[in-house]
Design a protein around this motif. Structure first.
Motif, PDB file in Angstrom:
ATOM      1  N   ILE A 242     -76.168  18.202 -44.967  1.00 17.76           N
ATOM      2  CA  ILE A 242     -75.365  18.630 -46.107  1.00 17.76           C
ATOM      3  C   ILE A 242     -74.010  17.929 -46.004  1.00 17.76           C
ATOM      4  N   VAL A 243     -73.731  17.047 -46.947  1.00 17.55           N
ATOM      5  CA  VAL A 243     -72.478  16.288 -46.899  1.00 17.55           C
ATOM      6  C   VAL A 243     -71.483  16.936 -47.850  1.00 17.55           C
ATOM      7  N   GLY A 244     -70.369  17.369 -47.275  1.00 13.87           N
ATOM      8  CA  GLY A 244     -69.388  18.182 -48.005  1.00 13.87           C
ATOM      9  C   GLY A 244     -69.510  19.599 -47.461  1.00 13.87           C
TER      10      GLY A 244
ATOM     11  N   VAL B 294     -69.385  25.027 -51.550  1.00 16.34           N
ATOM     12  CA  VAL B 294     -70.812  24.950 -51.887  1.00 16.34           C
ATOM     13  C   VAL B 294     -71.627  24.513 -50.663  1.00 16.34           C
ATOM     14  N   GLY B 295     -71.116  23.542 -49.914  1.00 12.73           N
ATOM     15  CA  GLY B 295     -71.829  23.040 -48.743  1.00 12.73           C
ATOM     16  C   GLY B 295     -72.005  24.118 -47.683  1.00 12.73           C
ATOM     17  N   GLU B 296     -70.938  24.848 -47.448  1.00 11.70           N
ATOM     18  CA  GLU B 296     -70.978  25.897 -46.435  1.00 11.70           C
ATOM     19  C   GLU B 296     -71.945  27.020 -46.835  1.00 11.70           C
TER      20      GLU B 296
ATOM     21  N   ASP C  64     -68.409  16.432 -43.030  1.00  9.48           N
ATOM     22  CA  ASP C  64     -67.252  16.300 -43.916  1.00  9.48           C
ATOM     23  C   ASP C  64     -66.368  15.177 -43.372  1.00  9.48           C
ATOM     24  N   ILE C  65     -65.308  14.867 -44.106  1.00  8.28           N
ATOM     25  CA  ILE C  65     -64.402  13.811 -43.639  1.00  8.28           C
ATOM     26  C   ILE C  65     -63.508  14.352 -42.520  1.00  8.28           C
ATOM     27  N   PRO C  66     -63.070  13.459 -41.632  1.00  9.00           N
ATOM     28  CA  PRO C  66     -62.175  13.926 -40.568  1.00  9.00           C
ATOM     29  C   PRO C  66     -60.888  14.475 -41.161  1.00  9.00           C
TER      30      PRO C  66
ATOM     31  N   ASP D 186     -61.334  20.221 -36.502  1.00  9.84           N
ATOM     32  CA  ASP D 186     -62.687  19.722 -36.764  1.00  9.84           C
ATOM     33  C   ASP D 186     -63.417  20.784 -37.576  1.00  9.84           C
ATOM     34  N   MET D 187     -63.062  20.830 -38.856  1.00 10.81           N
ATOM     35  CA  MET D 187     -63.550  21.877 -39.757  1.00 10.81           C
ATOM     36  C   MET D 187     -65.080  21.998 -39.781  1.00 10.81           C
ATOM     37  N   PRO D 188     -65.839  20.887 -39.963  1.00 12.59           N
ATOM     38  CA  PRO D 188     -67.297  21.062 -40.014  1.00 12.59           C
ATOM     39  C   PRO D 188     -67.861  21.624 -38.712  1.00 12.59           C
TER      40      PRO D 188
ATOM     41  N   THR E 171     -72.719  17.669 -51.592  1.00 12.69           N
ATOM     42  CA  THR E 171     -71.876  18.658 -52.281  1.00 12.69           C
ATOM     43  C   THR E 171     -70.407  18.264 -52.145  1.00 12.69           C
ATOM     44  N   ALA E 172     -70.179  17.047 -51.682  1.00 11.03           N
ATOM     45  CA  ALA E 172     -68.794  16.605 -51.488  1.00 11.03           C
ATOM     46  C   ALA E 172     -68.186  16.228 -52.825  1.00 11.03           C
ATOM     47  N   GLY E 173     -66.898  16.444 -52.929  1.00 17.57           N
ATOM     48  CA  GLY E 173     -66.217  16.056 -54.148  1.00 17.57           C
ATOM     49  C   GLY E 173     -65.121  17.031 -54.468  1.00 17.57           C
ATOM     50  N   VAL E 174     -64.502  16.773 -55.573  1.00 16.51           N
ATOM     51  CA  VAL E 174     -63.406  17.630 -56.014  1.00 16.51           C
ATOM     52  C   VAL E 174     -63.961  18.623 -57.030  1.00 16.51           C
TER      53      VAL E 174
ATOM     54  N   ASP F 101     -64.050  15.674 -66.374  1.00 22.60           N
ATOM     55  CA  ASP F 101     -62.756  15.195 -65.883  1.00 22.60           C
ATOM     56  C   ASP F 101     -62.828  14.717 -64.439  1.00 22.60           C
ATOM     57  N   LEU F 102     -63.916  15.082 -63.745  1.00 18.42           N
ATOM     58  CA  LEU F 102     -64.043  14.731 -62.321  1.00 18.42           C
ATOM     59  C   LEU F 102     -64.749  13.388 -62.127  1.00 18.42           C
ATOM     60  N   LEU F 103     -65.093  12.716 -63.231  1.00 22.34           N
ATOM     61  CA  LEU F 103     -65.989  11.549 -63.149  1.00 22.34           C
ATOM     62  C   LEU F 103     -65.513  10.482 -62.163  1.00 22.34           C
TER      63      LEU F 103
ATOM     64  N   VAL G  81     -63.055  10.255 -59.782  1.00 22.03           N
ATOM     65  CA  VAL G  81     -62.830  10.590 -58.374  1.00 22.03           C
ATOM     66  C   VAL G  81     -64.151  10.888 -57.663  1.00 22.03           C
ATOM     67  N   ASN G  82     -65.042  11.610 -58.312  1.00 15.50           N
ATOM     68  CA  ASN G  82     -66.288  11.978 -57.634  1.00 15.50           C
ATOM     69  C   ASN G  82     -67.303  10.840 -57.592  1.00 15.50           C
ATOM     70  N   THR G  83     -67.201   9.872 -58.515  1.00 20.16           N
ATOM     71  CA  THR G  83     -68.088   8.701 -58.455  1.00 20.16           C
ATOM     72  C   THR G  83     -67.862   7.961 -57.139  1.00 20.16           C
TER      73      THR G  83
ATOM     74  N   THR H 119     -70.057   6.369 -51.932  1.00 16.64           N
ATOM     75  CA  THR H 119     -69.869   6.084 -50.501  1.00 16.64           C
ATOM     76  C   THR H 119     -70.838   6.901 -49.649  1.00 16.64           C
ATOM     77  N   ILE H 120     -70.973   8.167 -49.984  1.00 22.14           N
ATOM     78  CA  ILE H 120     -71.839   9.049 -49.192  1.00 22.14           C
ATOM     79  C   ILE H 120     -73.304   8.637 -49.314  1.00 22.14           C
ATOM     80  N   ALA H 121     -73.743   8.408 -50.552  1.00 25.43           N
ATOM     81  CA  ALA H 121     -75.166   8.093 -50.766  1.00 25.43           C
ATOM     82  C   ALA H 121     -75.546   6.803 -50.040  1.00 25.43           C
TER      83      ALA H 121
HETATM   84  N1  APR Z   1     -67.171  12.646 -47.578  1.00 29.13           N
HETATM   85  C1  APR Z   1     -67.484  13.875 -47.138  1.00 29.13           C
HETATM   86  N2  APR Z   1     -66.916  15.000 -47.627  1.00 29.13           N
HETATM   87  C2  APR Z   1     -65.997  14.857 -48.581  1.00 29.13           C
HETATM   88  C3  APR Z   1     -65.632  13.603 -49.107  1.00 29.13           C
HETATM   89  C4  APR Z   1     -66.260  12.448 -48.553  1.00 29.13           C
HETATM   90  N3  APR Z   1     -65.988  11.233 -48.976  1.00 29.13           N
HETATM   91  N4  APR Z   1     -64.687  13.794 -50.064  1.00 29.13           N
HETATM   92  C5  APR Z   1     -64.487  15.120 -50.155  1.00 29.13           C
HETATM   93  N5  APR Z   1     -65.269  15.754 -49.263  1.00 29.13           N
HETATM   94  C6  APR Z   1     -65.349  17.188 -48.974  1.00 29.13           C
HETATM   95  C7  APR Z   1     -63.998  17.880 -48.921  1.00 29.13           C
HETATM   96  O1  APR Z   1     -63.315  17.612 -47.700  1.00 29.13           O
HETATM   97  C8  APR Z   1     -64.401  19.345 -49.068  1.00 29.13           C
HETATM   98  O2  APR Z   1     -64.623  19.971 -47.816  1.00 29.13           O
HETATM   99  O3  APR Z   1     -66.031  17.871 -50.010  1.00 29.13           O
HETATM  100  C9  APR Z   1     -65.719  19.260 -49.856  1.00 29.13           C
HETATM  101  C10 APR Z   1     -65.640  19.886 -51.234  1.00 29.13           C
HETATM  102  O4  APR Z   1     -65.472  21.239 -51.038  1.00 29.13           O
HETATM  103  P1  APR Z   1     -64.659  22.165 -52.063  1.00 29.13           P
HETATM  104  O5  APR Z   1     -63.349  21.527 -52.377  1.00 29.13           O
HETATM  105  O6  APR Z   1     -64.678  23.536 -51.494  1.00 29.13           O
HETATM  106  O7  APR Z   1     -65.528  22.089 -53.391  1.00 29.13           O
HETATM  107  P2  APR Z   1     -66.854  22.918 -53.741  1.00 29.13           P
HETATM  108  O8  APR Z   1     -66.463  24.160 -54.428  1.00 29.13           O
HETATM  109  O9  APR Z   1     -67.735  22.987 -52.550  1.00 29.13           O
HETATM  110  O10 APR Z   1     -67.505  21.972 -54.853  1.00 29.13           O
HETATM  111  C11 APR Z   1     -68.033  20.694 -54.486  1.00 29.13           C
HETATM  112  O11 APR Z   1     -69.829  20.857 -56.058  1.00 29.13           O
HETATM  113  O12 APR Z   1     -70.309  22.390 -57.729  1.00 29.13           O
HETATM  114  C12 APR Z   1     -69.757  21.145 -57.444  1.00 29.13           C
HETATM  115  O13 APR Z   1     -68.028  20.887 -59.139  1.00 29.13           O
HETATM  116  C13 APR Z   1     -68.272  21.095 -57.771  1.00 29.13           C
HETATM  117  O14 APR Z   1     -68.091  18.732 -57.592  1.00 29.13           O
HETATM  118  C14 APR Z   1     -67.823  19.945 -56.928  1.00 29.13           C
HETATM  119  C15 APR Z   1     -68.719  20.065 -55.687  1.00 29.13           C
END
Ligand code: APR
Length: 311
Positions: free
Chosen positions: A8-10, A14-16, A34-36, A40-42, A80-83, A93-95, A97-99, A104-106
């Protein structure tokens, strides 16, 4: 016999949540990446979750990591990583940054787990599934997006509250992109086998459809600091279970449709058979003129967004 491995990346909300539910169901060993960052959160989250396993009586190893090497040989990769959204933002609106994040992850995760099924959760969902597909190089059937299970769960939850019946007895299907133009289908909704149209008046049903379309925004408005994660995590876990246990579940997911529904090459929400091969089949249902027009509008929105994706 090798154990099933789920990465699970992120490791955010959602990831947790996905990791915790996946562990509770004993679906396999889990790597939470997750990213450093400071500390060491993950690793902390993973260890905390693993320490719950003697109480829950499950034997899944949960490892936190910041290195893709630890994901090698995964059966399932979840992104599940992203903003996430903030109040006033649409998923679209997240297009940009999340692209970048999903690409990178994929690329990195797919190269180390070439036979995995890739589940994308990051928004804007349908466009991010496209990015995950392109960047992974995986065949379309091994790339799938989570959205429809969440959206139908919301509709089912609202109907169960409306009728005072078990959530389990409400069954439905939904089509289209994971946005406000999604297409809930009251005509394909039943309660214990009884068509919902016999139980709820048309106007009220339309109100619940509208609440479902805006269900994500409703949570964002309440939370103020992020978006939903309990129901999304449960939805992803259901997909992981369908894949690792080869259950052939019939679930609404974002899948690549070409001739199906006349979509013409795009990831969009449709009912699929989900099993160990990923999307094993897309099920086509008949639509009346109004449903078809709503679906085409939703698909057009997804295609317009995908056209803006720089990959
Ligand atoms: N590699 C790994 N992890 C990353 C990266 C990356 N390049 N960039 C961001 N992250 C991590 C962040 O550090 C953070 O821990 O992704 C995690 C996102 O967690 P939250 O901010 O809590 O967001 P969350 O509510 O989990 O949503 C994540 O899922 O439902 C969708 O719209 C939502 O796009 C969002 C995604």
């Amino acid at each position: 016999m090798t154990r099933t491995k789920i990465s699970i990346v992120g490791a955010g909300h959602v990831g947790e949540t996905t990791a915790q539910l996946t562990a509770l169901k004993g679906l396999g060993d889990i790597v939470l990446l997750d990213i450093p960052q400071t500390g060491d959160m993950p690793a902390g989250k993973a260890l905390d979750m693993f320490e719950a396993s003697p109480i829950e009586r499950v034997d899944c190893r949960i490892t936190g990591s910041t290195s893709y090497d630890d994901t090698a040989g995964s059966d399932v990769i979840v992104i599940t990583a992203g903003v996430p959204r903030k109040p006033g933002m649409s998923r679209d609106d997240l297009l940009d940054v999340n692209t970048t994040i999903v690409k990178t992850i994929a690329e990195q995760a797919a190269s180390l787990s070439p036979d995995a099924v890739l589940i994308v959760v990051t928004n804007p969902l349908d466009a991010m599934v496209h990015v995950g597909w392109k960047a992974s190089g995986f065949p379309t059937r091994r790339v799938v997006g989570q959205a429809g299970i969440l959206d139908t769960a919301r509709f089912r939850a609202f109907l169960s509250m409306e009728l005072g019946v078990s959530v389990e007895d409400v069954s439905t299907v939904l089509l289209g992109g994971h946005g406000d133009a999604m297409v809930p289908l009251p005509r394909y909704t039943s309660v214990g086998g009884i068509p919902v149209t016999q139980l709820v008046a048309h106007e009220r049903l339309q109100e619940l459809v509208e609440r479902t379309r805006r269900g994500g925004g409703e949570i964002v408005k309440l939370l103020q600091t992020g978006s939903a994660y309990h129901a999304p995590g449960a939805a992803v876990t259901q997909m992981i279970e369908a894949i690792v246990r080869d259950r052939k579940r019939v679930l609404p997911c974002a899948a690549y449709c070409d001739r199906e529904y006349g979509v013409g090459g795009c990831f969009v929400g449709v009912p699929v058979v989900l099993g160990s091969g990923g999307v094993e089949r897309i099920i086509e249902i008949t639509l009346d003129a109004e449903e078809r027009s709503a679906f085409e509008k939703s698909v057009a929105g997804v295609k317009a967004l995908v056209a803006r994706v720089a990959i």
